[in-house]
Design a protein around this motif. Structure first.
Motif, PDB file in Angstrom:
ATOM      1  N   PRO A   1       0.871  -1.333  -0.125  1.00  0.00           N
ATOM      2  CA  PRO A   1      -0.095  -0.051   0.057  1.00  0.00           C
ATOM      3  C   PRO A   1       0.984   1.350  -0.009  1.00  0.00           C
ATOM      4  O   PRO A   1       0.503   2.313  -0.485  1.00  0.00           O
ATOM      5  N   HIS A   2       2.045   1.122   0.415  1.00  0.00           N
ATOM      6  CA  HIS A   2       2.826   2.367   0.239  1.00  0.00           C
ATOM      7  C   HIS A   2       3.418   2.491  -1.302  1.00  0.00           C
ATOM      8  O   HIS A   2       3.668   3.795  -1.393  1.00  0.00           O
ATOM      9  N   VAL A   3       3.508   1.722  -1.809  1.00  0.00           N
ATOM     10  CA  VAL A   3       4.035   1.913  -3.155  1.00  0.00           C
ATOM     11  C   VAL A   3       2.478   1.825  -4.202  1.00  0.00           C
ATOM     12  O   VAL A   3       2.588   3.028  -5.009  1.00  0.00           O
ATOM     13  N   TYR A   4       1.758   1.120  -3.911  1.00  0.00           N
ATOM     14  CA  TYR A   4       0.440   1.328  -4.805  1.00  0.00           C
ATOM     15  C   TYR A   4      -0.841   1.760  -3.891  1.00  0.00           C
ATOM     16  O   TYR A   4      -1.376   0.866  -3.007  1.00  0.00           O
ATOM     17  N   PRO A   5      -1.139   3.002  -3.906  1.00  0.00           N
ATOM     18  CA  PRO A   5      -2.066   3.720  -3.127  1.00  0.00           C
ATOM     19  C   PRO A   5      -3.604   3.023  -3.440  1.00  0.00           C
ATOM     20  O   PRO A   5      -4.490   2.953  -2.370  1.00  0.00           O
ATOM     21  N   ASP A   6      -3.813   2.383  -4.425  1.00  0.00           N
ATOM     22  CA  ASP A   6      -5.074   1.690  -4.555  1.00  0.00           C
ATOM     23  C   ASP A   6      -4.869   0.334  -4.349  1.00  0.00           C
ATOM     24  O   ASP A   6      -5.976  -0.556  -4.511  1.00  0.00           O
ATOM     25  N   ALA A   7      -4.097  -0.250  -3.434  1.00  0.00           N
ATOM     26  CA  ALA A   7      -4.029  -1.631  -3.002  1.00  0.00           C
ATOM     27  C   ALA A   7      -5.142  -1.808  -2.265  1.00  0.00           C
ATOM     28  O   ALA A   7      -5.765  -0.950  -1.316  1.00  0.00           O
ATOM     29  N   LYS A   8      -5.723  -3.083  -2.174  1.00  0.00           N
ATOM     30  CA  LYS A   8      -6.687  -3.475  -1.583  1.00  0.00           C
ATOM     31  C   LYS A   8      -6.389  -4.636  -0.372  1.00  0.00           C
ATOM     32  O   LYS A   8      -5.717  -5.323  -0.450  1.00  0.00           O
ATOM     33  N   ARG A   9      -7.047  -4.096   0.466  1.00  0.00           N
ATOM     34  CA  ARG A   9      -6.777  -5.282   1.781  1.00  0.00           C
ATOM     35  C   ARG A   9      -7.603  -6.358   1.709  1.00  0.00           C
ATOM     36  O   ARG A   9      -8.813  -6.141   1.398  1.00  0.00           O
ATOM     37  N   PHE A  10      -7.228  -7.424   2.166  1.00  0.00           N
ATOM     38  CA  PHE A  10      -8.099  -8.614   2.105  1.00  0.00           C
ATOM     39  C   PHE A  10      -8.809  -8.699   3.708  1.00  0.00           C
ATOM     40  O   PHE A  10      -8.090  -8.391   4.639  1.00  0.00           O
ATOM     41  N   THR A  11     -10.054  -9.162   3.760  1.00  0.00           N
ATOM     42  CA  THR A  11     -10.735  -9.246   5.028  1.00  0.00           C
ATOM     43  C   THR A  11     -10.380 -10.521   5.339  1.00  0.00           C
ATOM     44  O   THR A  11     -10.371 -10.822   6.697  1.00  0.00           O
ATOM     45  N   SER A  12     -10.232 -11.408   4.474  1.00  0.00           N
ATOM     46  CA  SER A  12      -9.711 -12.862   4.807  1.00  0.00           C
ATOM     47  C   SER A  12      -9.040 -13.418   3.924  1.00  0.00           C
ATOM     48  O   SER A  12      -9.104 -13.045   2.547  1.00  0.00           O
ATOM     49  N   LEU A  13      -8.327 -14.635   3.972  1.00  0.00           N
ATOM     50  CA  LEU A  13      -7.229 -15.073   3.366  1.00  0.00           C
ATOM     51  C   LEU A  13      -7.042 -16.525   3.925  1.00  0.00           C
ATOM     52  O   LEU A  13      -7.147 -16.893   4.695  1.00  0.00           O
ATOM     53  N   THR A  14      -7.015 -17.463   2.650  1.00  0.00           N
ATOM     54  CA  THR A  14      -6.462 -18.867   3.203  1.00  0.00           C
ATOM     55  C   THR A  14      -5.123 -18.985   3.570  1.00  0.00           C
ATOM     56  O   THR A  14      -4.335 -18.333   3.065  1.00  0.00           O
ATOM     57  N   TYR A  15      -4.718 -20.177   4.224  1.00  0.00           N
ATOM     58  CA  TYR A  15      -3.441 -20.213   4.624  1.00  0.00           C
ATOM     59  C   TYR A  15      -2.616 -20.640   3.266  1.00  0.00           C
ATOM     60  O   TYR A  15      -1.504 -20.157   3.118  1.00  0.00           O
TER      61      TYR A  15
END
Ligand code: UDP
Length: 242
Positions: free
Chosen positions: A171-185
């Motif tokens: 997110p520091h490099v790509y301001p439109d980066a998306k945050r995952f609310t959940s992820l698999t292992y």
């Protein structure tokens, strides 16, 4: 409103105790964490803490500078005990009952790690702080967190960091980066997302222990996490983006 969890393992890195300093422990930061932990324990949730040592000593770094790796790792483990005792002192001063248990015997200053005893402390509402990592060189305190969580039957690991979750790009490099609310292992391992080291992730995967990654620097976040508010990224579910 009831809490979302009965028993939680909180992983605090050494750096979390360092605040904005370059090294060591910032007493004000530790005090803030202790107060928050106190609020969480008051809700009735059982809390165990695994604390790192990277603010004082890191085995890998010393080994790359020429030191014997195992020796360096033992020093790293001792560093975690310093942090554990600092945290204990701060918690007790805010009125929270605690026990430190170390994976390397130091009986003059802490209990040795005894699984059943740790569980008993938790049942009595005491915060158990695990020091000295796993007691083995070549491991990390992240792996220790996964191991202890499995041993004490914690429902979740809270991995408190300085970022508010896992993103699909920096997110520091790509301001439109998306945050995952959940992820698999599997996704975390395959994409080498460096939430925790791969040994820790594998251990959590095998034992079905979810990991909630969230920003510790936001006051009240440990409490929010305990209440089940949607903060950070939960590793262990499906892949969802916010
Ligand atoms: N360490 C170890 N075995 C363990 C846990 C930790 O040898 O089971 C050593 C290792 O040298 C590591 C240091 O302790 O670098 C501090 O722990 P860590 O780097 O995991 O701390 P954090 O990054 O969480 O501050």
């Amino acid at each position: 409103m009831g809490t979302n969890y009965r028993r939680v393992l909180l992983k605090l890195s050494g750096e979390a105790l360092m605040g904005n300093m370059g090294y060591g422990i910032d007493p004000e930061v530790v005090k803030g964490i202790a107060q928050e932990v106190g609020e969480v324990v008051a809700t009735g949730v059982q809390l165990a803490i695994v604390v790192g040592g990277g603010n004082i000593f890191r085995g890998v770094k010393a080994a790359s500078a020429g030191m014997d790796r195992a020796t360096a790792d033992y020093i790293g483990m001792i560093a975690t005990v310093m942090n554990a005792m600092t945290l204990q002192d701060s918690l007790e001063r805010t009125g929270v009952q605690t026990r430190v248990q170390t994976a390397i015997a130091m009986q003059e200053l802490a209990e040795p790690y005894i699984r059943r005893r740790a569980i008993r402390h938790l049942e009595k509402g005491r915060v158990v702080i695990f020091g000295a990592g796993s007691g083995n060189p070549f491991f990390t305190t992240d792996t220790t967190a996964a191991l202890r969580a499995a041993e004490i039957d914690a429902e979740v690991i809270f991995k408190a960091t300085k970022v508010d979750g896992i993103y699909d790009a920096d997110p520091h490099v790509y301001p439109d980066a998306k945050r995952f609310t959940s992820l698999t292992y599997a996704h975390v391992l395959a994409k080498d997302l460096r939430v925790m080291d791969s040994t820790a992730i594998a251990l959590c995967k095998e034992n079905n222990i979810p990991i909630l990654v969230f920003d510790l620097t936001v006051r009240g976040n440990i409490h929010r996490a305990v209440m089940g508010e949607s903060i950070g990224t939960l590793v262990g579910g499906s892949c969802e983006i916010s």
